[in-house]
Write a protein that holds these residues in place. Structure first.
Motif, short mmCIF file in Angstrom:
data_model
loop_
_atom_site.label_atom_id
_atom_site.label_comp_id
_atom_site.label_asym_id
_atom_site.label_seq_id
_atom_site.Cartn_x
_atom_site.Cartn_y
_atom_site.Cartn_z
N VAL A 66 0.73 -1.33 0.11
CA VAL A 66 0.17 -0.05 0.14
C VAL A 66 0.78 1.23 0.01
CG1 VAL A 66 -1.74 1.34 1.45
CG2 VAL A 66 -1.97 -1.00 1.03
N ILE A 67 1.74 1.46 0.61
CA ILE A 67 2.70 2.41 0.84
C ILE A 67 3.45 2.35 -0.53
CG2 ILE A 67 5.08 3.33 1.82
CD1 ILE A 67 4.13 2.11 4.30
N ALA A 68 3.78 1.58 -1.16
CA ALA A 68 4.81 1.54 -2.46
C ALA A 68 3.71 2.02 -3.51
CB ALA A 68 5.19 0.42 -2.85
N LEU A 69 2.39 1.42 -3.62
CA LEU A 69 1.60 1.86 -4.52
C LEU A 69 0.77 3.36 -4.39
CD1 LEU A 69 -0.84 -1.40 -4.72
CD2 LEU A 69 0.86 -0.48 -6.12
N GLN A 70 0.66 3.69 -3.14
CA GLN A 70 0.52 5.30 -2.78
C GLN A 70 1.46 6.23 -3.41
OE1 GLN A 70 -2.94 6.14 -1.68
NE2 GLN A 70 -2.04 8.15 -2.51
N LEU A 71 2.58 5.92 -2.89
CA LEU A 71 3.76 6.73 -3.25
C LEU A 71 4.08 6.61 -4.67
CD1 LEU A 71 6.24 6.34 -0.08
CD2 LEU A 71 4.94 8.24 -0.66
N GLY A 72 4.01 5.60 -5.32
CA GLY A 72 4.35 5.39 -6.68
C GLY A 72 3.41 6.21 -7.47
N SER A 73 1.80 6.35 -7.16
CA SER A 73 0.93 7.03 -7.72
C SER A 73 1.12 8.45 -7.61
CB SER A 73 -0.57 6.61 -7.37
OG SER A 73 -0.71 5.57 -7.39
N LEU A 74 1.78 8.86 -6.28
CA LEU A 74 2.06 10.31 -6.27
C LEU A 74 3.36 10.88 -6.89
CD1 LEU A 74 1.51 13.10 -4.47
CD2 LEU A 74 2.87 11.92 -2.69
N THR A 75 4.50 9.86 -6.99
CA THR A 75 5.44 10.40 -7.78
C THR A 75 5.45 10.47 -9.05
OG1 THR A 75 6.16 8.04 -7.76
CG2 THR A 75 7.08 9.57 -5.71
N GLN A 76 4.36 9.69 -9.70
CA GLN A 76 4.31 9.70 -11.08
C GLN A 76 3.38 11.04 -11.44
OE1 GLN A 76 1.77 5.95 -12.22
NE2 GLN A 76 3.49 4.67 -11.85
N GLN A 77 2.50 11.26 -10.63
CA GLN A 77 1.85 12.59 -10.82
C GLN A 77 2.78 14.05 -10.92
OE1 GLN A 77 -1.32 13.07 -7.93
NE2 GLN A 77 -2.34 11.19 -8.39
N ALA A 80 8.38 12.26 -10.18
CA ALA A 80 9.43 11.80 -9.48
C ALA A 80 9.44 10.24 -9.35
CB ALA A 80 9.45 12.72 -8.29
N GLN A 81 9.25 9.80 -10.33
CA GLN A 81 9.23 8.29 -10.24
C GLN A 81 10.40 7.50 -9.67
OE1 GLN A 81 8.51 9.84 -12.77
NE2 GLN A 81 6.53 9.28 -13.86
N SER A 82 11.61 8.20 -9.96
CA SER A 82 13.05 7.81 -9.39
C SER A 82 13.04 7.84 -7.91
CB SER A 82 14.18 8.43 -9.95
OG SER A 82 13.91 9.82 -9.66
N PHE A 83 12.18 8.40 -7.31
CA PHE A 83 12.28 8.56 -5.68
C PHE A 83 11.39 7.57 -5.03
CE2 PHE A 83 13.68 12.60 -7.37
CZ PHE A 83 15.14 12.61 -6.59
N THR A 84 10.48 6.91 -5.76
CA THR A 84 9.51 6.04 -5.39
C THR A 84 9.89 5.04 -4.09
OG1 THR A 84 7.97 6.26 -7.26
CG2 THR A 84 7.57 4.36 -5.77
N GLY A 85 11.35 4.40 -4.81
CA GLY A 85 11.78 3.18 -3.84
C GLY A 85 12.56 3.77 -2.66
N SER A 86 13.28 5.19 -2.47
CA SER A 86 13.64 5.72 -1.23
C SER A 86 12.41 6.06 -0.37
CB SER A 86 14.34 6.90 -1.52
OG SER A 86 13.74 7.81 -2.22
N ALA A 87 11.40 6.41 -0.91
CA ALA A 87 10.40 7.09 -0.10
C ALA A 87 9.66 5.88 0.79
CB ALA A 87 9.23 8.07 -0.79
N SER A 88 9.32 5.01 -0.21
CA SER A 88 8.41 3.85 0.08
C SER A 88 9.24 2.93 1.35
CB SER A 88 8.09 2.90 -0.73
OG SER A 88 8.95 2.33 -1.51
N VAL A 89 10.52 2.70 0.86
CA VAL A 89 11.54 1.78 1.58
C VAL A 89 11.75 2.46 3.21
CG1 VAL A 89 13.77 0.98 2.07
CG2 VAL A 89 12.34 0.65 -0.09
N LEU A 90 12.15 3.87 3.04
CA LEU A 90 12.11 4.61 4.25
C LEU A 90 10.88 4.63 5.04
CD1 LEU A 90 14.52 7.81 3.02
CD2 LEU A 90 15.22 5.58 4.38
#
Length: 262
Positions: A66-77, A80-90
């Motif tokens: 859920v965290i990865a999907l939510q942040l992935g949708s936000l970073t796509q908007q 900033a898709q390249s920061f999805t991994g860092s935001a979700s993992v942290l």
């Protein structure tokens, strides 16, 4: 003239807080007092693992997803898709993992500890131990609190790994994320203190869960209904304390440890 009901309730609440803090200090004071109840400690560790490891793994997967999907949708908007991994993992390591671990330990292991000590109390086993000169805190509470701390640290590591893998899988498979970008952004922004604060939270959360469960178990109401009420109260009180302490620790951590520069 009797005191107002609100004042009476406030004084009663303060007494309960003082007794809870006193029990926590007693646990710390008696932790290194010989003889250590190693057999009881191992049995409690095994019990907590048995009732919490599978739920922890099952909860960690959708939580990380859920965290990865939510942040992935936000970073796509915002592009900033390249920061999805860092935001979700942290987010999983710093916040989700210790909270999931502590909530499961409090809900599964802590409730069982409270019920066990509560049943011993209403059967007057605790009073019998005190009459024989045996400290119930040293004999029963200390190994249970230590078991909650140790298992919280171990489960926190497992939940972190499972949550990160779940977020990686759902981001790459369902949102067409790039595996290399996901891992690269994580390694670029993550730092060792992120893991340390997660483990520190796990230690403190496990301690609180164990102490609150033991406190309510040693002070139940009358009869089996009082034990059931004590179990419910221990879970609710632990949840409130954990979320409050998590806010304090996160605030202090963000003020002390600077974010890693790109």
């Amino acid at each position: 003239m009797s005191a107002p009901p609100v004042a009476t309730m406030g004084l009663a609440a303060l007494r309960q807080v003082g007794r809870l803090c006193s029990l926590g200090l007693d646990v710390l004071r008696l932790s290194l007092k010989p003889p250590y109840q190693f057999r009881e400690f191992i049995q409690q560790c095994w019990f907590i693992v048995r009732v919490s490891i599978l739920p922890a793994a099952l909860v960690a997967i959708p939580f990380g997803a859920v965290i990865a999907l939510q942040l992935g949708s936000l970073t796509q908007q915002i592009g900033a898709q390249s920061f999805t991994g860092s935001a979700s993992v942290l987010a999983v390591i710093q916040q989700a993992s210790p909270l999931i671990t502590a909530l499961l330990i409090a809900g599964a292991g802590g409730s069982a500890v409270c019920a066990d000590l509560g049943s011993r109390t209403i059967r007057e086993e605790i009073d019998a131990m005190r009459a024989l000169g045996v400290s119930p805190i040293h004999r029963l509470v200390v190994p249970r609190v230590h078991a909650a701390i140790v298992i919280a640290v171990l489960l926190n590591g497992m939940v972190s790994v499972v949550g990160v893998l779940g977020g990686y899988f759902f981001n790459v498979i369902m949102q067409d994320g790039t595996p290399g970008a996901y891992l690269a952004s994580f390694s670029a922004l993550a730092q060792l203190p992120d893991l340390w604060i997660s483990e520190i939270k796990a230690v403190l959360f496990g301690f609180i869960a164990g102490v609150v469960a033991a406190f309510r178990g040693l002070n139940p109401g009358g009869g089996p209904k009082g034990v059931g009420d004590a179990v419910n109260q221990s879970v609710v009180i632990t949840f409130l304390l954990l979320f409050f302490l998590n806010f304090i620790l996160t605030t202090i951590y963000l003020q002390i440890v600077p974010p890693k520069a790109l």
